[in-house]
Design an enzyme around this catalytic site. Structure first.
Site, PDB file in Angstrom:
ATOM      1  N   ARG A 186     -11.247  -2.187  -8.421  1.00 18.65           N
ATOM      2  CA  ARG A 186     -10.820  -1.004  -7.654  1.00 18.65           C
ATOM      3  C   ARG A 186     -10.642  -1.291  -6.159  1.00 18.65           C
ATOM      4  NH1 ARG A 186     -14.520   1.609 -11.341  1.00 18.65           N
ATOM      5  NH2 ARG A 186     -13.345   2.851 -12.861  1.00 18.65           N
TER       6      ARG A 186
ATOM      7  N   LYS B 253       1.620  -2.656   2.648  1.00 15.71           N
ATOM      8  CA  LYS B 253       2.380  -2.344   1.439  1.00 15.71           C
ATOM      9  C   LYS B 253       2.356  -3.562   0.518  1.00 15.71           C
ATOM     10  CE  LYS B 253       6.354  -0.146   1.794  1.00 15.71           C
ATOM     11  NZ  LYS B 253       7.673   0.306   2.285  1.00 15.71           N
TER      12      LYS B 253
ATOM     13  N   GLU C  69      15.226  -9.791   8.796  1.00 10.06           N
ATOM     14  CA  GLU C  69      14.261  -8.743   9.128  1.00 10.06           C
ATOM     15  C   GLU C  69      14.053  -8.646  10.637  1.00 10.06           C
ATOM     16  OE1 GLU C  69      13.159  -6.536   7.176  1.00 10.06           O
ATOM     17  OE2 GLU C  69      13.109  -7.317   5.130  1.00 10.06           O
TER      18      GLU C  69
ATOM     19  N   LYS D  54       7.113  -3.517  14.065  1.00  7.68           N
ATOM     20  CA  LYS D  54       6.543  -3.097  12.778  1.00  7.68           C
ATOM     21  C   LYS D  54       5.209  -2.389  12.992  1.00  7.68           C
ATOM     22  CE  LYS D  54       5.945  -3.095   8.214  1.00  7.68           C
ATOM     23  NZ  LYS D  54       6.044  -4.317   7.392  1.00  7.68           N
TER      24      LYS D  54
ATOM     25  N   GLU E 275       4.316   5.943   4.825  1.00  5.02           N
ATOM     26  CA  GLU E 275       5.758   6.126   4.652  1.00  5.02           C
ATOM     27  C   GLU E 275       6.127   7.566   4.282  1.00  5.02           C
ATOM     28  OE1 GLU E 275       9.352   3.996   2.219  1.00  5.02           O
ATOM     29  OE2 GLU E 275       7.726   2.700   2.897  1.00  5.02           O
TER      30      GLU E 275
ATOM     31  N   ARG F 165       8.227   5.519   8.911  1.00  3.39           N
ATOM     32  CA  ARG F 165       8.118   4.192   8.290  1.00  3.39           C
ATOM     33  C   ARG F 165       9.294   3.919   7.362  1.00  3.39           C
ATOM     34  NH1 ARG F 165       2.760   0.998   5.952  1.00  3.39           N
ATOM     35  NH2 ARG F 165       3.882  -0.941   5.520  1.00  3.39           N
TER      36      ARG F 165
ATOM     37  N   ASN G  95      13.221   0.589   6.132  1.00  2.00           N
ATOM     38  CA  ASN G  95      14.025   0.286   4.944  1.00  2.00           C
ATOM     39  C   ASN G  95      15.517   0.223   5.251  1.00  2.00           C
ATOM     40  OD1 ASN G  95      12.070   0.067   2.765  1.00  2.00           O
ATOM     41  ND2 ASN G  95      11.642   2.224   3.146  1.00  2.00           N
TER      42      ASN G  95
ATOM     43  N   HIS H 187      17.827  -1.771   3.072  1.00  2.00           N
ATOM     44  CA  HIS H 187      17.109  -2.092   1.839  1.00  2.00           C
ATOM     45  C   HIS H 187      17.554  -1.261   0.639  1.00  2.00           C
ATOM     46  CE1 HIS H 187      14.659  -4.245   4.672  1.00  2.00           C
ATOM     47  NE2 HIS H 187      13.845  -4.683   3.729  1.00  2.00           N
TER      48      HIS H 187
ATOM     49  N   HIS I 260      17.926  -3.885  -2.071  1.00  2.00           N
ATOM     50  CA  HIS I 260      17.090  -3.931  -3.275  1.00  2.00           C
ATOM     51  C   HIS I 260      17.929  -3.766  -4.535  1.00  2.00           C
ATOM     52  CE1 HIS I 260      13.012  -2.815  -1.197  1.00  2.00           C
ATOM     53  NE2 HIS I 260      13.375  -4.062  -0.987  1.00  2.00           N
TER      54      HIS I 260
ATOM     55  N   HIS J 243      15.892 -12.364  -0.271  1.00  2.00           N
ATOM     56  CA  HIS J 243      15.698 -10.984   0.181  1.00  2.00           C
ATOM     57  C   HIS J 243      16.490 -10.730   1.458  1.00  2.00           C
ATOM     58  CE1 HIS J 243      13.806  -7.142   0.888  1.00  2.00           C
ATOM     59  NE2 HIS J 243      13.355  -7.556   2.056  1.00  2.00           N
TER      60      HIS J 243
END
Length: 366
Positions: free
Chosen positions: A123, A144, A186, A228, A238, A242, A246, A249, A253, A266
């Site tokens: 956990r 993330k 990036e 960032k 997010e 935030r 993206n 992206h 993606h 990427h």
């Protein structure tokens, strides 16, 4: 060495950046109440392991830590449930407990996978990010962590902040040109969404990838991390700004998923995605960014600037509708209002498909 404190709504942690930063690991661990004998579990990949695993393991073993290592295949395909499960199994077999620490030694794939293992093992246990790529200057900060699903990238994950980020820039010396390029995408993204002065500096100072060396490379990393970190400080989970990170992206993606992970890096996929986002921005806002000649700028670094001829735009649209920013099947994209300023906008399917088809014909120069 550059030191920063990353602040979020739930945690504050140090970031150490510089040549030889890895040497601080033993003292850093002691400051985190990890005495000698603590079990450390290094996750790395089969590209990084021959280069740096023995060095990091020896450093920690000399400080009398109980060190284990787990090596995954390099590449985006390693962010799968099978590799996640195998890594969990290895952690259990090594006897990791709740005081153990996972160390993610590698690029974004290693950081995402190891971080998600840490988020879910018993956990949640602690982990440290040790980026070895330029691309990971983005993913190592902010907590993330995720694995991919065949239906979409990063669809299974969590927000789990690291205990620290240790960014030894000497590890970047062995980075292949394609990976350097991927990470630079990036860096460009951070400038476009948040910092016009940094954008102007990039245009003036980084003429080719060969310029990404020494002080200029360190400055790019420092600026990218600062941007960032400022966004994460405002919005950890997010729910607001935030999402601006993206930029590029949504399509990026979709391309990675549609083409198969690894066909494009990427950064290459995000570069095409950023050019498409600018393409859409021009049509949505009725303004032009032509004076910036962004496609020519990107092409100068060797980025692809158009859609691969093998992709079908209706399939890309369906992938984009599965993006995490989408609401009720409606695509929400980060658009460029001006250099250094973006916003999230809902877009209708018909318009998007028209623009995808047009972009496919014209590329980023449209």
């Amino acid at each position: 060495m550059i030191e920063r404190t990353i602040e979020t709504a739930t945690k504050r942690y140090p970031l150490l950046l510089g040549d030889g930063a890895a040497r601080v690991l033993p003292s850093l661990l002691r400051s985190l109440s990890c005495p000698p004998g603590t079990k450390l579990f290094i996750v790395t990949d089969d590209t990084v392991a021959p280069l740096y695993l023995d060095e990091v393991r020896a450093l920690l073993a000399a400080a009398e830590y109980d060190v284990y290592a787990y090596v995954i295949p390099s590449g985006e395909a390693a962010k799968s449930f099978d590799h996640y499960y195998a890594c969990q199994t290895a952690a259990l077999q090594c006897g990791l407990d709740r005081r153990s620490v996972i160390i993610a030694l590698g690029g974004g794939v290693v950081g995402d996978l190891a971080g998600f293992v840490a988020a879910t093992y018993m956990r949640g246990i602690r982990y440290i990010q040790m980026p070895t790529t330029l691309l990971a200057h983005d993913s190592a900060v902010g907590g993330k962590v995720a694995i991919n699903h065949p239906l979409g990238k990063n669809m299974i994950g969590a927000f789990h902040q690291p205990e620290a980020v240790v960014y030894d820039t000497s590890f970047l010396r062995t980075l292949p040109e394609r990976e350097l390029r991927s990470g630079f995408a990036e860096v460009i993204k951070h400038a476009l969404i948040r910092d016009r002065r940094f954008y102007d500096w990039l245009r003036a100072e980084i003429k080719t990838l060969a310029d990404l060396r020494g002080e200029k490379l360190a400055y790019c990393i420092e600026k990218g991390i600062d941007i960032k970190a400022s966004v994460v400080r405002e919005d950890e989970k997010e729910t607001g700004v935030r999402a601006h990170l993206n930029f590029g992206h949504t399509l990026g993606h979709a391309l990675e998923s549609e083409l198969g992970y690894g066909a494009l890096t990427h950064g290459e996929a995000v570069a095409v995605g950023m050019l498409f986002a600018v393409f859409v921005s021009e049509r949505f806002y009725g303004r032009s960014f032509a004076e910036h000649r962004l496609a020519d700028w990107f092409a100068g670094y060797g980025f692809p600037v158009s859609l691969p001829t093998t992709v079908q735009t209706p399939r890309l649209l369906e992938k984009m509708k599965g993006d995490k920013k989408a609401y009720a099947g409606t695509v929400r994209m980060v658009l460029l209002c001006e250099i250094g300023d973006v916003e999230v906008v809902e877009l209708e399917d018909d318009n998007l498909l028209t623009w995808l088809d047009e972009f496919a014909r014209q590329g980023g120069k449209g």
